[in-house]
Design an enzyme around this catalytic site. Structure first.
Site, PDB file in Angstrom:
ATOM      1  N   PRO A   9       0.797  -1.227   0.000  1.00 47.39           N
ATOM      2  CG  PRO A   9      -0.061  -1.054   2.153  1.00 47.39           C
ATOM      3  CD  PRO A   9       0.577  -2.026   1.210  1.00 47.39           C
ATOM      4  CG  ASN A  10      -0.244   4.289   1.332  1.00 47.02           C
ATOM      5  OD1 ASN A  10      -1.220   4.823   0.822  1.00 47.02           O
ATOM      6  ND2 ASN A  10      -0.283   3.724   2.532  1.00 47.02           N
ATOM      7  NE  ARG A  17       4.023   6.654   1.709  1.00 45.42           N
ATOM      8  CZ  ARG A  17       4.282   5.416   2.086  1.00 45.42           C
ATOM      9  NH1 ARG A  17       4.765   4.556   1.225  1.00 45.42           N
ATOM     10  NH2 ARG A  17       4.075   5.048   3.313  1.00 45.42           N
ATOM     11  CE1 TYR A  22       8.987   5.017   2.995  1.00 48.55           C
ATOM     12  CE2 TYR A  22       7.453   6.870   2.994  1.00 48.55           C
ATOM     13  CZ  TYR A  22       7.920   5.697   3.565  1.00 48.55           C
ATOM     14  OH  TYR A  22       7.336   5.210   4.709  1.00 48.55           O
ATOM     15  CG  ASN A  73       8.403  -2.084   0.109  1.00 48.82           C
ATOM     16  OD1 ASN A  73       7.908  -2.145   1.240  1.00 48.82           O
ATOM     17  ND2 ASN A  73       8.955  -0.969  -0.373  1.00 48.82           N
ATOM     18  CB  ALA A  76       1.483   0.146   6.192  1.00 49.73           C
ATOM     19  CD  GLU A  97      10.732  -7.497   6.052  1.00 51.94           C
ATOM     20  OE1 GLU A  97      10.987  -8.574   6.650  1.00 51.94           O
ATOM     21  OE2 GLU A  97      10.352  -6.468   6.630  1.00 51.94           O
ATOM     22  CG  HIS A  99      11.090  -2.316   4.391  1.00 52.70           C
ATOM     23  ND1 HIS A  99       9.713  -2.282   4.323  1.00 52.70           N
ATOM     24  CD2 HIS A  99      11.411  -3.455   5.048  1.00 52.70           C
ATOM     25  CE1 HIS A  99       9.231  -3.356   4.935  1.00 52.70           C
ATOM     26  NE2 HIS A  99      10.241  -4.085   5.376  1.00 52.70           N
ATOM     27  NE  ARG A 106      10.439   5.861   8.475  1.00 53.26           N
ATOM     28  CZ  ARG A 106       9.418   5.714   7.617  1.00 53.26           C
ATOM     29  NH1 ARG A 106       9.447   4.729   6.733  1.00 53.26           N
ATOM     30  NH2 ARG A 106       8.404   6.551   7.641  1.00 53.26           N
TER      31      ARG A 106
HETATM   32  C1  DQA Z   1       8.329   1.021   3.631  1.00 52.38           C
HETATM   33  C2  DQA Z   1       8.452   1.197   5.154  1.00 52.38           C
HETATM   34  C3  DQA Z   1       7.128   0.964   5.849  1.00 52.38           C
HETATM   35  O1  DQA Z   1       7.270   1.149   7.253  1.00 52.38           O
HETATM   36  C4  DQA Z   1       6.093   1.948   5.341  1.00 52.38           C
HETATM   37  O2  DQA Z   1       4.828   1.669   5.912  1.00 52.38           O
HETATM   38  C5  DQA Z   1       6.011   2.000   3.853  1.00 52.38           C
HETATM   39  C6  DQA Z   1       7.231   1.916   3.070  1.00 52.38           C
HETATM   40  C7  DQA Z   1       9.633   1.358   2.896  1.00 52.38           C
HETATM   41  O3  DQA Z   1       9.778   0.929   1.751  1.00 52.38           O
HETATM   42  O4  DQA Z   1      10.491   2.045   3.442  1.00 52.38           O
HETATM   43  O5  DQA Z   1       4.939   2.217   3.302  1.00 52.38           O
HETATM   44  O6  DQA Z   1       8.015  -0.340   3.369  1.00 52.38           O
END
Ligand code: DQA
Length: 148
Positions: A9-10, A17, A22, A73, A76, A97, A99, A106
């Site tokens: 998501p997002n 964003r 990011y 990735n 959230a 995994e 990110h 964080r």
């Molecule tokens: C994320 C880190 C997560 O904590 C966050 O909710 C994201 C992006 C990252 O790529 O840094 O949406 O996965």
């Protein structure tokens, strides 16, 4: 080899964003870089994004017998989803995994990942390069993680 990149998501909002966290690259920019690197590695990739947890669960299930490695990735959902963890462990496809940001540096709620224990490893904090490093890691996982 075939690697499925699954984005949660997002991540469709990358570029606009919180660029200080990011970066400025869009998800399409990242996909292009990953595709270029995949060509160099001789790998084929699928690259998908969804805001829905159910889509991600279905894509993990569908990767069985198709993908050699999943790079995820989970955004959230990393910090909330038992369903994603169960899907990874149920299908048995090796998963990595990733990110963009360093989740350990964080907010505390980002320090815990529900999927980490069922993944082969975690790459975080390298921005767009996390995706490139993950493809290298996927090649290594497929090759049996041999140390030379
Ligand atoms: C994320 C880190 C997560 O904590 C966050 O909710 C994201 C992006 C990252 O790529 O840094 O949406 O996965």
């Amino acid at each position: 080899m075939n690697v499925h990149f699954l984005n949660g998501p997002n991540l469709n909002l990358l570029g606009q964003r919180e660029p200080e966290i990011y970066g400025k690259a869009t998800l399409a920019d990242i996909e292009k870089l990953v595709r270029e690197h995949a060509t160099r590695c001789g790998a084929s990739i699928e690259f998908k994004q969804s805001n829905s947890e159910g889509d991600l669960v279905s894509w993990i299930q569908q990767a069985k017998g198709v993908a050699d490695v999943i790079v995820i990735n989970a955004a959230a959902y990393t910090h909330t989803s038992v369903a994603l963890r169960d899907a990874i462990s149920a299908t048995g496809v090796p998963a990595i995994e990733i990110h963009l940001s360093n989740i350990h540096a964080r907010e505390e709620f980002r320090h815990h990942s529900f999927i980490a224990a069922v993944c082969r490893g975690q790459i975080c904090g390298f921005g767009v390069n996390s995706y490139i490093l993950a493809l290298d890691a996927a090649v290594s996982v497929k090759g049996g993680n041999k140390v030379v």
